[in-house]
Motif scaffolding. Sequence first.
Motif, short mmCIF file in Angstrom:
data_model
loop_
_atom_site.label_atom_id
_atom_site.label_comp_id
_atom_site.label_asym_id
_atom_site.label_seq_id
_atom_site.Cartn_x
_atom_site.Cartn_y
_atom_site.Cartn_z
N PRO A 481 0.80 -1.23 0.00
CA PRO A 481 0.00 0.00 0.00
C PRO A 481 0.83 1.28 0.00
O PRO A 481 0.46 2.27 -0.63
CB PRO A 481 -0.83 -0.13 1.28
N SER A 482 1.99 1.27 0.69
CA SER A 482 2.80 2.47 0.77
C SER A 482 3.35 2.90 -0.58
O SER A 482 3.63 4.07 -0.81
CB SER A 482 3.97 2.25 1.74
N GLY A 483 3.49 1.94 -1.50
CA GLY A 483 3.93 2.27 -2.85
C GLY A 483 2.77 2.46 -3.79
O GLY A 483 2.83 3.26 -4.74
N LEU A 484 1.68 1.75 -3.53
CA LEU A 484 0.52 1.81 -4.41
C LEU A 484 -0.11 3.19 -4.46
O LEU A 484 -0.62 3.62 -5.50
CB LEU A 484 -0.51 0.77 -3.94
N VAL A 485 -0.07 3.92 -3.35
CA VAL A 485 -0.71 5.24 -3.34
C VAL A 485 -0.04 6.18 -4.35
O VAL A 485 -0.70 7.03 -4.95
CB VAL A 485 -0.68 5.87 -1.93
N PHE A 486 1.26 6.04 -4.55
CA PHE A 486 1.95 6.89 -5.53
C PHE A 486 1.55 6.51 -6.95
O PHE A 486 1.35 7.37 -7.81
CB PHE A 486 3.47 6.77 -5.34
N THR A 487 1.40 5.20 -7.20
CA THR A 487 0.94 4.75 -8.50
C THR A 487 -0.47 5.25 -8.78
O THR A 487 -0.80 5.66 -9.89
CB THR A 487 0.97 3.21 -8.58
N MET A 488 -1.33 5.21 -7.76
CA MET A 488 -2.70 5.70 -7.92
C MET A 488 -2.71 7.19 -8.29
O MET A 488 -3.54 7.66 -9.08
CB MET A 488 -3.48 5.48 -6.62
N ASN A 489 -1.82 7.95 -7.67
CA ASN A 489 -1.72 9.38 -8.00
C ASN A 489 -1.50 9.58 -9.49
O ASN A 489 -2.18 10.39 -10.15
CB ASN A 489 -0.56 10.01 -7.22
N GLN A 490 -0.52 8.85 -10.03
CA GLN A 490 -0.19 9.01 -11.46
C GLN A 490 -1.36 8.54 -12.33
O GLN A 490 -1.71 9.19 -13.32
CB GLN A 490 1.07 8.21 -11.82
N MET A 491 -1.93 7.42 -11.96
CA MET A 491 -2.99 6.81 -12.77
C MET A 491 -4.23 7.70 -12.81
O MET A 491 -4.89 7.85 -13.85
CB MET A 491 -3.32 5.44 -12.19
N SER A 492 -4.54 8.33 -11.68
CA SER A 492 -5.73 9.18 -11.64
C SER A 492 -5.54 10.42 -12.51
O SER A 492 -6.45 10.85 -13.22
CB SER A 492 -6.04 9.58 -10.20
N LEU A 493 -4.33 11.01 -12.47
CA LEU A 493 -4.04 12.19 -13.27
C LEU A 493 -4.15 11.89 -14.75
O LEU A 493 -4.81 12.61 -15.51
CB LEU A 493 -2.63 12.69 -12.93
N ALA A 494 -3.49 10.80 -15.19
CA ALA A 494 -3.51 10.44 -16.61
C ALA A 494 -4.93 10.12 -17.07
O ALA A 494 -5.33 10.49 -18.19
CB ALA A 494 -2.59 9.26 -16.86
N SER A 495 -5.71 9.44 -16.23
CA SER A 495 -7.08 9.07 -16.61
C SER A 495 -7.93 10.31 -16.84
O SER A 495 -8.69 10.38 -17.82
CB SER A 495 -7.71 8.19 -15.52
N TYR A 496 -7.82 11.29 -15.95
CA TYR A 496 -8.62 12.50 -16.11
C TYR A 496 -8.24 13.24 -17.40
O TYR A 496 -9.11 13.73 -18.13
CB TYR A 496 -8.45 13.41 -14.90
#
Length: 766
Positions: A481-496
């Motif tokens: 989870p501590s690494g996944l949150v950073f991946t989620m940040n990138q993924m959410s930005l690109a998706s929008y």
Amino acid sequence: MSGNNLKLNFAPIGITGETIVRVGFRPFEKDILHDLRKEFAETHVFRTDRQDDTIIDIPVVPDAEPLSDKVMEVDLKETHWHWPSLMNAAIVRAFSGKREIARDYPVEVLGSPQRNFIGHDGLPAWVQKRSLLEFTPRTIFGSDSKPQFGLLCDARVRNLLLATCDQLIEAGLSPLGRYVLIDHPPNDPRLTLRPQIVGRVASISDGQLVLEDHREGYETVEANKARLSGSKADFDWCVRGLLGNDADRVLKEANLAASQIHAGPGRLKTIEETLGFLRDSSLEAVPGVKFEIAQLLDSKSPSFPTREMIKKPSLVFDPSGTRTDDWNERGIKANGPYDQRTFTPKGLNIAVICQDRYEGQVETFVAKFLEGMPDVKTGRRGREQARYGDGFLRRFQLEKANVQTFTSLSPTLESYEKACTNALEHAADTGIQWDLALVQVEEDFKTLPGNQNPYFGTKAALLKNHVAVQSFRLETMQQPPSGLVFTMNQMSLASYAKLGGRPWLLGAEQTVGHELVIGVGSHVATNSRIGGGTRQVGITTVFSSDGGYHLSERTNVVPFDEYASALTDTLKRTIVRVRDQDNWKNTDRVRLIFHMFKPAKDVEAEAIKAAVEGLDLDNVTYAFVHVAPTNPFVIFDMNQQGQPSWAQQKKGILGPSRGMHLKLGNYESLVVFAGASELKQVTDGMPRACLLKLHRNSTFRDMTYLARQAFDFTAHSWRIMSPEPFPITIKYSDLIAERLTGLKQIESWDDDAVKFRDIGRTPWFL
């Protein structure tokens, strides 16, 4: 870091002695120049004078005379253009017989084999990881505006596999399926053998390697005359084949040992010791004329280039321009996206495509992506924060989404395409339109050819049906989870962004009537290392209108030999559209800035200028900027103690900070796009500055402005939250070229999907 205690890997050079020398000159002929260099490399330096179309020969050893019938006297003190060639020749003489010299321009010298960075009782002597010194003569301009000739010195590491293929086979390693090279005699006997890749091993018979994808004349080669390259893939494969279970540990230890040269203190020490050796060698340009090598240039000297720390650009999160921040993640959490009031639809229809055996894990992952991970906090104790506590929907001011999952029965292109078809049929049956598809892929898909790759297959099927696609890897889901949150940040930005949203814009000052910034990048698509590969060139236009930078409506990809004409066509379309949109007048000032992955040729620059000037614009200026990440310059910040300051093992010691800008002259600048703080781990070594080179035909020549603007574009990526290590003008173009190259290999792909339809007006390629 303020940048008030810098060093450059540049040692100023002067000459002393009797500088009047006799040189020969003759009409230029390519074959004659080649023969002269081959026969007299040890006694003469040969230069070409393009202006007079002549070959100049300069004797560089005692008792040697000019070789040409026509001779003239020159004063080396006044003819500084001879210095680089003379310096290269002097360095070769200094190392000849002491070290292996791999190249003579730029001069490359291998370190001693006794200082092999990789070691194990099970490794033969022909497996080597050695230091490599590189020397590049250059002229730069200091803050006093005076030219300064000097020598750039750098140190790195080279892998070597020196065994012939028959020795590999004897050691139990088969070169089948691997490219091999043969060694040719060098033109200069003081240099090492000259390697050339000749083909890939298809079979082995009676000591002969039968090759495929080979150079002409190399259908077969003898196994005892061919060897592998020292590429990372071949090197690691060889070590693993020899050591088995011990290999990973040995490779890790070798990389750690080699990182001492890549890191700041080790690199600086090696460079200074090397320059000390050259000083002790009393290098001569010609007999009786010595090169004087000074200490490395530092920021206390007036000869040091003009420097500045470029400030972070301001990012704008609302059309009024009142909500700004210089940190994108903080800004978007506090303010929401720039277009939150106008973005539609708020309630998204999202299709999830995944393999059936991972369906439960994927649905859990998607729920975290949409709703956030508020319980996961990262950072130092006492300063922890929930980096992805808000989730995609709340962060971008969206409503609850309609999410449906469609599964693939196997990790194959056909099965993924079937899942996409099921999703599209469901949308048609229920009367909805999918806005976004979240597609689970695997890391191993990268090794598949484009026409078998589910990643490209799903993109082809969905993009041509107006559906934005965001992929995520199986391996990503399995992060802690501590690494996944950073991946989620990138993924959410690109998706929008792929949905057509504008997370933020750059806050740019309006300095001219209209300004367009055009990026040109490339991607090499090939299954061959010999030739026949196709370089695809991508074009993306980023323009400024009332201070905000936006993507153009068109993206394109073409073969390399067609890119100049495609660029002029794209540019004309863009100018016509923007001129109508913003109500340009023919007399308005227009500035066109090109960020290019390669140096612009004169003919290309003139063709582009002619095309634009045909649009009846009366006041247009141009800047053609080659953005070159690979260059011989290294900046040391002597005040940089490493990051993070509290860690026991620090990364980036002596590395420059992001934003450091050195103006090397009117046509060159060094800019640090990713500095010490942006390195990912200790073994990454030194951050390197990017070299910006302005084409001489440019009519807009403010290098400081161009450097700052290029830096701003590294902060404007909608692909990742952290700054890009490269301006997005080039990065986006590279991505366009890479993605379209892969999509073109899918039989059902339709180029018009991104050329003429709405999905092409979004950064679908992120």
